[in-house]
Write an enzyme that holds these catalytic residues in place. Structure first.
Site, short mmCIF file in Angstrom:
data_model
loop_
_atom_site.label_atom_id
_atom_site.label_comp_id
_atom_site.label_asym_id
_atom_site.label_seq_id
_atom_site.Cartn_x
_atom_site.Cartn_y
_atom_site.Cartn_z
CG HIS A 23 -0.69 -0.08 2.51
ND1 HIS A 23 0.33 0.63 3.05
CD2 HIS A 23 -1.23 -0.78 3.52
CE1 HIS A 23 0.40 0.37 4.34
NE2 HIS A 23 -0.52 -0.49 4.64
CG HIS A 79 -5.69 -4.51 12.06
ND1 HIS A 79 -6.33 -3.31 12.01
CD2 HIS A 79 -4.50 -4.32 11.39
CE1 HIS A 79 -5.59 -2.43 11.34
NE2 HIS A 79 -4.48 -3.03 10.95
CD GLU A 81 -4.09 -1.58 6.97
OE1 GLU A 81 -3.53 -1.64 8.07
OE2 GLU A 81 -3.69 -0.86 6.03
CG ASP A 83 -2.73 -5.89 5.89
OD1 ASP A 83 -3.72 -5.33 6.37
OD2 ASP A 83 -1.60 -5.80 6.40
CG HIS A 146 -1.74 0.20 11.50
ND1 HIS A 146 -2.01 -0.37 10.29
CD2 HIS A 146 -1.35 1.46 11.25
CE1 HIS A 146 -1.76 0.49 9.32
NE2 HIS A 146 -1.35 1.61 9.87
CG ASP A 165 -0.62 -4.33 11.52
OD1 ASP A 165 -0.56 -5.40 10.90
OD2 ASP A 165 -1.32 -3.39 11.16
CE1 TYR A 193 4.25 -4.35 9.04
CE2 TYR A 193 4.25 -3.24 11.16
CZ TYR A 193 3.58 -3.89 10.14
OH TYR A 193 2.22 -4.05 10.23
CG HIS A 224 2.46 -8.13 8.46
ND1 HIS A 224 1.82 -8.46 7.29
CD2 HIS A 224 1.76 -7.09 8.98
CE1 HIS A 224 0.78 -7.67 7.10
NE2 HIS A 224 0.72 -6.83 8.12
FE1 FEO Z 1 -2.56 -2.59 9.72
FE2 FEO Z 1 -1.10 -5.49 8.59
O1 FEO Z 1 -2.45 -4.19 8.76
#
Ligand code: FEO
Length: 399
Positions: A23, A79, A81, A83, A146, A165, A193, A224
Site C-alpha cells: 500500500h 484488525h 485492515e 491485508d 495500528h 501488526d 516496518y 506479519h
Molecule cells: Fe494494519 Fe497489517 O495491517
C-alpha cells in the site's frame, strides 16, 4: 513450511513472495499475512485471516491440519485492515458455525467493507476472554496500533501473544521462529516496518507495548513475518527505543541533484559530519533509494541535512515526497539544515529549509548553504563546515 508454534497453536497464513509495493511503500522481500490456528480441548479458533487473494492458501494450510472452515468455533478479528480482513468475505460464509469475534469498532469497519448481515458476531472488550477448553483467548485492546479497532489476543496457558501488526516484519520465509533467520536481517525488517507503518503512532504503540510487558511471553505471533521467541527481549527493547523517539548520533545527508552540483555539496556535507568522532553518517540519493528505505534510516537519526537544486523556483519533486513522508510520519525532533545549487534563482534550498522548520525540525543555520551553478572550493568548504557543525550540535544534544 514449518507451522507448529507449540502444541495446538499453528501458523496457517500465506506468503506473498512477489509483492513489492505494500500500500505505497517498498518491500524488498515480499510480505506474509499471518493467520493462526488454535486448537483447544473443546473448541477451535482462527486468529485473523489473510488478504483476499490468499484465502486458498489459508484453506490449504488449515486442511493440512485436518481443519475445515466448518470446524471453526471462532474467527478472531484483531484488525480490520484488508491485508488481514480482506479474506473474511470469502471465508466467513464457509464458517458455518463460527462466531466472528472482534471489538465493536472492528465490527463497524468490517460492516462498511463487507455485507456482514449474516455474520454471527461476538463483540468482546478489554479483559474479556473465551475458553477453548484447555486454552483461553484473552483480549487486549491496543487502539491505534495500528487502527482504532486494533486488538491483541493472549493465550495464557502457552504464553502466546497474537500481537497483530505490532512487532511485525515483512520477512517472508518458510522458517517460523526468529532464531531460524539471521537476526541482523530480521531486526532491519522490524525497523523498516516500524519506521513506515507505526512511527507516526509512537505513543499508542508504546501504550500497546506497555500492556504486553506484564504478560508472560514465550511467543509473540505478529500478523506479519516470523514468530518472536528467542529474541523477544530485543524486539521489545527496539520498540521501546523507537516509540520513545530516542535518536542516535547519526546524521543522514539526503539529496537530489540535476547536474551533480548538489551531489558534490552533499558529499562535502557528509565528509564534514564524518570528521566528528563517533558520528554515524549516511549519504543517500533520492534518485537511487526508495522513500521507505530513507525513512528507515531517518528513524534513529538525530540530524538530517537536506540537499536540493532549484527547479522552477522550487525544490525537486523527490524532496517534496520526502518532506511529505517526514510530515506524515511525524519525524520532527531532529536537527537540520538545507543546502543546494541553483542557476538564476535559489528558491529550492530556501523552500526546503522553510518546510523543514514548518515540520518542527531545528535548523542549525539561519539560511541554506547555497551555490550558484557549480560549487567552488570555498562553497565546498562551507558545506564541510556545516556538516561538521551539524554533527557537533548533535553530539552536544546527546551529551
Ligand atoms: Fe494494519 Fe497489517 O495491517
Amino acid at each position: 513450511m514449518k507451522t507448529t508454534i507449540c502444541e495446538g497453536v499453528y501458523r496457517v497464513g500465506a506468503i506473498d513472495w512477489f509483492l513489492r509495493d505494500f500500500h505505497g511503500y517498498d518491500v524488498k522481500r515480499g510480505v506474509t499475512y499471518n493467520s493462526y490456528l488454535v486448537r483447544g480441548s473443546a473448541k477451535t479458533a482462527l486468529i485473523d485471516a489473510v488478504k483476499a487473494p490468499f484465502v486458498g492458501d489459508l484453506l490449504a494450510n488449515l486442511a493440512a491440519h485436518g481443519v475445515t472452515p466448518a470446524d471453526l468455533d471462532y474467527v478472531v478479528v484483531n484488525h480490520a485492515e484488508l491485508d488481514h480482513a480482506g479474506g473474511l468475505e470469502a471465508l466467513v460464509p464457509m464458517c458455518t458455525k463460527a462466531e466472528i469475534v472482534c471489538d465493536a469498532k472492528c465490527k463497524n469497519v468490517l460492516s462498511v467493507y463487507f455485507d456482514t448481515s449474516a455474520w454471527n458476531f461476538r463483540i468482546v472488550k478489554e479483559g474479556e476472554s473465551l475458553s477453548l477448553g484447555d486454552k483461553t483467548l484473552a483480549f487486549v485492546e491496543t487502539p491505534m496500533a495500528h487502527w482504532p479497532e486494533s486488538m491483541a489476543t493472549y493465550l495464557p496457558e502457552d504464553q502466546v501473544l497474537f500481537s497483530m501488526d505490532a512487532f511485525g516484519q515483512h520477512y517472508p520465509t518458510y522458517e517460523l521462529f526468529d532464531e531460524d533467520v539471521p537476526l541482523t536481517d530480521l531486526m532491519h525488517e522490524l525497523k523498516h516496518y516500524y519506521a513506515n507503518i507505526l512511527q507516526a503512532l509512537g505513543k499508542t504503540t508504546a501504550a500497546a507495548v506497555k500492556k504486553a510487558l506484564p504478560l508472560s511471553l514465550r511467543y509473540i505471533c505478529p500478523s506479519h513475518g516470523v514468530v518472536w521467541h528467542k529474541h523477544i527481549g530485543e524486539a521489545i527493547a527496539a520498540y521501546q527505543k523507537w516509540s520513545a523517539g530516542v535518536a542516535d548520533r547519526k546524521v543522514v545527508v539526503c539529496f537530489d541533484t540535476m547536474w551533480r552540483s548538489t551531489e558534490l555539496m552533499a558529499k562535502a556535507v557528509a565528509a564534514g559530519a564524518a570528521e566528528v568522532e563517533g558520528t554515524d553518517v549516511r549519504l543517500i540519493s533520492f534518485r537511487s533509494t526508495p522513500i521507505s528505505d530513507i525513512m528507515t534510516e531517518v528513524l534513529e537519526a538525530g540530524a538530517i541535512a537536506l540537499g536540493t537544486p532549484t527547479q522552477n523556483n522550487w525544490y525537486m519533486p523527490t524532496v517534496g515526497a520526502f518532506l511529505t513522508a517526514m510530515l506524515g510520519l511525524r519525524t520532527t525532533d531532529k536537527l537540520t539544515f538545507a543546502f543546494g545549487s541553483s542557476g538564476w534563482a535559489h528558491g529550492g534550498a530556501d523552500k526546503a529549509l522553510e518546510a523543514l522548520r514548518a515540520a518542527g525540525l531545528t535548523s542549525i543555520t539561519e539560511n541554506p548553504v547555497r551555490c550558484l551553478w557549480k560549487p567552488t572550493p570555498e562553497i565546498l568548504e562551507q558545506c564541510r563546515e556545516a556538516g561538521r557543525n551539524l554533527a557537533k550540535a548533535l553530539q552536544e544534544k546527546a551529551s
